[in-house]
Design a protein around this motif. Structure first.
Motif, PDB file in Angstrom:
ATOM      1  N   UNK A   1       0.835  -1.211   0.000  1.00 14.11           N
ATOM      2  CA  UNK A   1       0.000   0.000   0.000  1.00 14.11           C
ATOM      3  C   UNK A   1       0.868   1.259   0.000  1.00 14.11           C
ATOM      4  N   UNK A   2       1.950   1.208   0.759  1.00 18.89           N
ATOM      5  CA  UNK A   2       2.873   2.348   0.830  1.00 18.89           C
ATOM      6  C   UNK A   2       3.509   2.627  -0.533  1.00 18.89           C
ATOM      7  N   UNK A   3       3.932   1.569  -1.215  1.00 14.14           N
ATOM      8  CA  UNK A   3       4.599   1.752  -2.504  1.00 14.14           C
ATOM      9  C   UNK A   3       3.635   2.185  -3.593  1.00 14.14           C
ATOM     10  N   UNK A   4       2.404   1.660  -3.566  1.00 13.19           N
ATOM     11  CA  UNK A   4       1.411   2.088  -4.548  1.00 13.19           C
ATOM     12  C   UNK A   4       1.102   3.575  -4.375  1.00 13.19           C
ATOM     13  N   UNK A   5       1.017   4.023  -3.131  1.00  9.73           N
ATOM     14  CA  UNK A   5       0.786   5.447  -2.875  1.00  9.73           C
ATOM     15  C   UNK A   5       1.980   6.284  -3.330  1.00  9.73           C
ATOM     16  N   UNK A   6       3.176   5.755  -3.112  1.00 17.93           N
ATOM     17  CA  UNK A   6       4.384   6.460  -3.549  1.00 17.93           C
ATOM     18  C   UNK A   6       4.430   6.553  -5.071  1.00 17.93           C
ATOM     19  N   UNK A   7       4.108   5.461  -5.755  1.00 15.12           N
ATOM     20  CA  UNK A   7       4.048   5.484  -7.216  1.00 15.12           C
ATOM     21  C   UNK A   7       3.079   6.545  -7.720  1.00 15.12           C
ATOM     22  N   UNK A   8       1.912   6.626  -7.070  1.00 17.72           N
ATOM     23  CA  UNK A   8       0.843   7.516  -7.528  1.00 17.72           C
ATOM     24  C   UNK A   8       1.225   8.989  -7.466  1.00 17.72           C
ATOM     25  N   UNK A   9       2.286   9.304  -6.727  1.00 19.58           N
ATOM     26  CA  UNK A   9       2.767  10.687  -6.680  1.00 19.58           C
ATOM     27  C   UNK A   9       3.518  11.080  -7.950  1.00 19.58           C
ATOM     28  N   UNK A  10       3.764  10.093  -8.833  1.00 19.30           N
ATOM     29  CA  UNK A  10       4.601  10.353 -10.005  1.00 19.30           C
ATOM     30  C   UNK A  10       3.915   9.921 -11.309  1.00 19.30           C
ATOM     31  N   UNK A  11       2.602  10.146 -11.397  1.00 16.74           N
ATOM     32  CA  UNK A  11       1.865   9.755 -12.594  1.00 16.74           C
ATOM     33  C   UNK A  11       2.309  10.544 -13.827  1.00 16.74           C
ATOM     34  N   UNK A  12       2.976  11.673 -13.607  1.00 16.79           N
ATOM     35  CA  UNK A  12       3.444  12.467 -14.742  1.00 16.79           C
ATOM     36  C   UNK A  12       4.671  11.841 -15.415  1.00 16.79           C
ATOM     37  N   UNK A  13       5.246  10.803 -14.814  1.00 16.66           N
ATOM     38  CA  UNK A  13       6.363  10.097 -15.439  1.00 16.66           C
ATOM     39  C   UNK A  13       5.796   9.101 -16.456  1.00 16.66           C
ATOM     40  N   UNK A  14       5.386   9.633 -17.587  1.00 17.03           N
ATOM     41  CA  UNK A  14       4.769   8.829 -18.647  1.00 17.03           C
ATOM     42  C   UNK A  14       5.373   9.222 -19.985  1.00 17.03           C
TER      43      UNK A  14
END
Length: 398
Positions: free
Chosen positions: A299-312
């Motif tokens: 859950x912690x890592x998924x939340x951390x990933x979601x902070x960087x959705x602009x990395x596309x």
């Protein structure tokens, strides 16, 4: 002799790779430049023979054992295709259906499956400090079995992805690049961006980005590793990349911006991976049997990933690459925005535009694996290639 095949044989005869005979393939940076080039050369030669309907079966019998401790499509079928190309049958070891579940040791399992095996391919990429070590344990066990007269031959071990490197994938990527740019000699000074990209899933291995920076830096390219803060890879692999770049006349740099990495890049490789520190923590949690801790980490890592959705990898970013036409790479499957997920590693329009080149990139992997086996099992690979052409056995009737 066909002049193109003769060219491959001449190139092979000019290289020093004899130590690969009866050896294993763990990490690309453990191999010399000549040994890496020998794999590429044999892969091209085997592909040329097959495309010209010449059988490349150098085994009349024998077995390739595959052990996949993680899910796989491309690598699983690439290994099976490679074994079949050379004349080997394939048997997948399902550990849940074996005596491993009842406490059978690695040493015993390795010997019991290897009586008529010529190669063992293993994918074990999930846990830091585990996968590569397990592969070495298997290789040591069959080496001991051969020495003690239990096995009539030592099976070659091929790393199909571990916690450190994904050599068959990254060498297939590299051979694709070599073909796209018209030869390895044309790669010096080219910029390759290995960048993190957003994924809505958790725990993707580090072995692809580590394999890329560990291999591509050997060709005089300017390799850039880009990721958000906290998404570091193994420091020892970064050191390998620095040494390779210094030796090849290229460079290895890091940055925290996808836009900076893409700017004027000739090749881009946007791919998600988990932070090294988090993968270490997950390994410790599994070792302790702390499944509540694993759930909390996820859950912690998924939340951390979601902070960087602009990395596309978007069309806008691709326009900033060299002439707006950088070669886009991915090991597949990619997380495609609006297709396989709402937000992902790459925009659907970019992926669709590069679909055919991506599939060509993947098509090199069976030949890379076959070349690794060929070089480990043929005492004189150049003579073996010549003998295949002289035999002239058709792969299929026409």
């Amino acid at each position: 002799m066909d002049p193109i095949l003769q060219g491959y044989i001449d190139r092979l005869n000019a290289l020093r790779f004899r130590e690969m005979y009866e050896g294993d393939f763990f990490l690309t940076w453990e191999k010399s430049s000549d040994e890496i080039e020998a794999v590429f050369t044999v892969a091209d030669a085997l592909r040329y023979l097959r495309e010209h309907n010449i059988s490349t079966k150098v085994f009349e019998s024998g077995l390739g054992i595959s052990i996949f401790r993680d899910n796989s499509t491309r690598t699983r079928f690439s290994f099976a295709s490679a074994c079949n190309l050379l004349g080997l049958a394939v048997q997948d070891l399902d550990e849940k259906k074996s005596q491993i579940a009842h406490g059978e040791t690695v040493r015993e399992t390795a010997n019991m499956v290897s009586f008529m095996a010529d190669v063992i391919g293993i994918r074990d990429d999930m846990y830091i400090g585990k996968g590569n070590r397990y592969m070495h344990s298997v290789a040591d066990a069959v080496t001991e079995g051969r020495r003690d007269g239990v096995l009539e031959q030592k099976p070659t071990l091929v790393n199909l992805q571990c916690d450190i490197d994904h050599p068959t994938q990254c060498m297939a990527d590299m051979l694709h690049i070599i073909h796209e740019f018209g030869g390895a000699e044309n790669l010096k000074g080219k910029k390759l961006a290995m960048t993190w990209a957003y994924s809505p899933s958790y725990g993707k291995p580090l072995s692809v980005p580590q394999g890329v920076i560990g291999l591509m830096t050997r060709f005089g390219m300017d390799v850039v590793l880009a990721h958000p803060e906290g998404y570091d890879v193994m420091p020892e692999v970064e050191e390998v990349a620095r040494r390779n770049a210094a030796a090849s006349g290229g460079s290895f740099t890091k940055c925290g911006s996808m836009a900076e990495a893409f700017r004027d890049a000739d090749i881009v490789y946007p791919k998600s991976w988990a932070p090294f520190a988090a993968m270490e923590k997950r390994t410790d949690l599994y070792g302790a049997g702390d499944f509540d801790g694993i759930d909390a980490l996820e859950k912690e890592l998924l939340a951390q990933n979601a902070e960087h959705k602009d990395w596309c990898c978007t069309e806008e970013l691709m326009k900033t690459t060299k002439d707006g036409k950088a070669l886009y790479l991915h090991c597949l499957p990619a997380d495609i925005s609006g297709v396989s997920c709402a937000d992902g590693e790459v925009a659907a329009s970019v992926f669709d535009r590069y679909r055919a080149p991506l599939y060509r990139e993947a098509s090199f992997k069976p030949y890379i694996i076959a070349a690794m086996i060929f070089l480990a099992k043929m005492k004189d690979p150049a003579a073996a290639l010549a003998a295949l052409e002289a035999r002239g056995m058709k792969r299929r009737f026409e």
